[in-house]
Scaffold this active site. Structure first.
Site, PDB file in Angstrom:
ATOM      1  CB  CYS A  95       2.790   0.724  -0.188  1.00 25.52           C
ATOM      2  SG  CYS A  95       1.925  -0.482  -0.910  1.00 25.52           S
TER       3      CYS A  95
ATOM      4  CG  HIS B 268       5.184  -5.218  -3.907  1.00 23.80           C
ATOM      5  ND1 HIS B 268       4.227  -4.271  -3.482  1.00 23.80           N
ATOM      6  CD2 HIS B 268       6.144  -5.533  -3.915  1.00 23.80           C
ATOM      7  CE1 HIS B 268       5.728  -3.218  -4.336  1.00 23.80           C
ATOM      8  NE2 HIS B 268       6.942  -4.350  -3.946  1.00 23.80           N
TER       9      HIS B 268
HETATM   10  N1  GLY Z   1       4.971   2.114  -7.609  1.00 20.42           N
HETATM   11  C1  GLY Z   1       5.535   1.890  -6.660  1.00 20.42           C
HETATM   12  C2  GLY Z   1       6.916   0.968  -7.165  1.00 20.42           C
HETATM   13  O1  GLY Z   1       6.248   0.627  -8.175  1.00 20.42           O
HETATM   14  O2  GLY Z   1       7.243   0.270  -6.259  1.00 20.42           O
END
Ligand code: GLY
Length: 254
Positions: free
Chosen positions: A247, A160
């Site tokens: 996250c 991200h």
């Molecule tokens: N494990 C986090 C994702 O890939 O969204």
């Protein structure tokens, strides 16, 4: 009152999506303890923890950041890029609707909240494996009436956008220059993560405090030198699921 939305982690976390990491065994009990430590640290930073409904059948459900993005004027429910994560949004929307009017990203748009970096009225959205141009356009359509500009930026070397960049201060960004091109953020001072802590550019800063994974001692030292009180927490198990600190929460500042 600042609120952090979180979610209990699934016993299936070991079956999570992985993009750039090899799968290794996750100790669920240890991961749960680390997640609790994370929530405790957010409380210390001034957030009230509000847990959204548990989704034990969804391996990545703990990573609530990807399900919604919150602005003072509106909350945007995403359409996560990984098929297995699409239904994570329902339970997040149910709670977030108590705090904001909601808009929703729709197909063919797909977007993970981890790809959205907000700098005042400028919103940067990572064009990654999880987020596409259609969603960036939908984001712009929702946010421009509120005076925001929305810019898509390429993300190819990490999961991200926010894996590679963190907002430290109004005009100061901490970045991994191997993963993100600093020239995409004109007008901001960029400082680099230590070479041996490539995932260090994912910290949470609030007022005079900064939350940082315990493993990133150079990053912690850098934050300390900048004058922040550093809260260092062990996130080793959650990191195996390709997760950073941001996250695991959706931060609602007011
Ligand atoms: N494990 C986090 C994702 O890939 O969204």
């Amino acid at each position: 009152m600042p609120t952090a939305l979180t979610r209990a982690l699934s016993p299936l976390l070991g079956e999570c999506e992985l993009t750039h990491l090899q799968r290794t065994v996750i100790d669920i009990e240890k991961a749960q303890k680390q997640h609790k430590e994370y929530e405790n640290a957010l409380e210390k930073m001034g957030y009230t923890i509000r847990r959204v409904a548990e989704t034990p059948h969804l391996p990545d459900g703990v990573f609530v950041e990807d399900a919604a993005v919150v602005f003072p004027e509106v909350g945007i429910i995403t359409r996560p890029g990984a098929e297995s994560r699409r239904t994570e949004t329902e339970s997040v929307g149910a709670v977030l609707s108590e705090y904001r009017d909601l808009q929703t990203i729709t197909a063919p748009g797909m977007l993970d909240g981890g790809d959205v970096l907000t700098l005042g009225k400028e919103v940067f959205v990572g064009l990654s494996k999880r987020t596409n141009r259609e969603a960036v356009q939908q984001f712009a359509d929702i946010l421009e009436p509120f005076g925001y500009t929305v810019t898509g930026v390429p993300v190819t070397k990490c999961l991200h956008l926010k894996t590679a960049i963190a907002v430290i201060d109004e005009d100061l960004l901490l970045i991994n220059p191997e993963w993100i091109d600093e020239s995409l953020f004109p007008g901001y001072r960029c400082e680099y993560v230590s070479e041996n802590e490539p995932y260090g550019a994912n910290v949470i800063r609030k007022k005079n405090m900064a939350l940082c994974p315990k493993a990133f001692t150079n990053t912690a030292e850098w934050l300390h030198k900048k004058g922040y009180e550093v809260l260092a927490i062990d996130q080793s198990e959650l990191a195996k699921a390709e997760a950073g600190l941001t996250c695991c929460s959706i931060l609602i500042e007011d």
